[in-house]
Design a protein around this motif. Sequence first.
Motif, mmCIF file in Angstrom:
data_model
loop_
_atom_site.group_PDB
_atom_site.id
_atom_site.type_symbol
_atom_site.label_atom_id
_atom_site.label_comp_id
_atom_site.label_asym_id
_atom_site.label_seq_id
_atom_site.Cartn_x
_atom_site.Cartn_y
_atom_site.Cartn_z
ATOM 1 N N VAL A 75 -35.235 -70.758 15.190
ATOM 2 C CA VAL A 75 -36.330 -70.452 14.264
ATOM 3 C C VAL A 75 -37.609 -70.178 15.049
ATOM 4 N N SER A 76 -37.873 -70.966 16.087
ATOM 5 C CA SER A 76 -39.063 -70.749 16.919
ATOM 6 C C SER A 76 -39.016 -69.407 17.625
ATOM 7 N N PHE A 77 -37.850 -69.021 18.114
ATOM 8 C CA PHE A 77 -37.689 -67.727 18.792
ATOM 9 C C PHE A 77 -38.057 -66.582 17.855
ATOM 10 N N ILE A 78 -37.500 -66.611 16.652
ATOM 11 C CA ILE A 78 -37.782 -65.569 15.658
ATOM 12 C C ILE A 78 -39.268 -65.593 15.285
ATOM 13 N N ALA A 79 -39.814 -66.782 15.108
ATOM 14 C CA ALA A 79 -41.236 -66.901 14.739
ATOM 15 C C ALA A 79 -42.142 -66.315 15.826
ATOM 16 N N ILE A 80 -41.842 -66.594 17.088
ATOM 17 C CA ILE A 80 -42.661 -66.054 18.176
ATOM 18 C C ILE A 80 -42.549 -64.541 18.228
ATOM 19 N N LYS A 81 -41.335 -64.015 18.104
ATOM 20 C CA LYS A 81 -41.152 -62.557 18.105
ATOM 21 C C LYS A 81 -41.989 -61.894 17.018
ATOM 22 N N GLN A 82 -41.953 -62.451 15.809
ATOM 23 C CA GLN A 82 -42.691 -61.863 14.692
ATOM 24 C C GLN A 82 -44.192 -62.104 14.816
ATOM 25 N N THR A 83 -44.560 -63.268 15.316
ATOM 26 C CA THR A 83 -45.971 -63.610 15.491
ATOM 27 C C THR A 83 -46.666 -62.617 16.409
ATOM 28 N N LEU A 84 -46.019 -62.283 17.498
ATOM 29 C CA LEU A 84 -46.663 -61.462 18.513
ATOM 30 C C LEU A 84 -46.779 -59.994 18.114
ATOM 31 N N GLN A 85 -46.131 -59.595 17.043
ATOM 32 C CA GLN A 85 -46.277 -58.235 16.547
ATOM 33 C C GLN A 85 -47.632 -58.018 15.894
ATOM 34 N N LYS A 86 -48.280 -59.095 15.474
ATOM 35 C CA LYS A 86 -49.580 -58.979 14.820
ATOM 36 C C LYS A 86 -50.630 -59.847 15.506
ATOM 37 N N SER A 87 -50.534 -59.914 16.818
ATOM 38 C CA SER A 87 -51.467 -60.745 17.576
ATOM 39 C C SER A 87 -52.615 -59.905 18.112
#
Length: 137
Positions: free
Chosen positions: A62-74
């Motif tokens: 879950v953390s891996f997916i969250a980081i991947k998605q988070t960094l798309q809008k950073s």
Amino acid sequence: MKVNLLKPDVYGATASIMCIIHCVATPILFIAHAHTHGTVDHHNHAAAPLWWDYLDFIFLFVSFIAIKQTLQKSSRNWMKYVLWLTYSLLFLLIVNEKIEIIALAESVTYGVAIVLAGLHLFHLKYCQCNDEQCCIH
């Protein structure tokens, strides 16, 4: 802080916090269970079900997916490196805990998980893009 459940930082922080709770609760729950039911393995440890032992990896996924998605809008380029570095360290600590390569205090894993949760919360508050111009792709 405005919290939107559709933001991946919320999922990432929640997964990190749940991982900490899981790690803290494991010895307490299974030692208490062993002493009340007499189910202790040959190493004198409380016997935990296999699914419980590997719940850490669900939190890591879950953390891996969250980081991947988070960094798309950073809006912060440095956040990409810090989040991945912290995640990688947490991953290695959990793998080490499972296969016991190096003896480390549990507090090291707790500390890294807390840092990862904190980074997600920091990103949620200060590093969000409002338009496509500021985002890093």
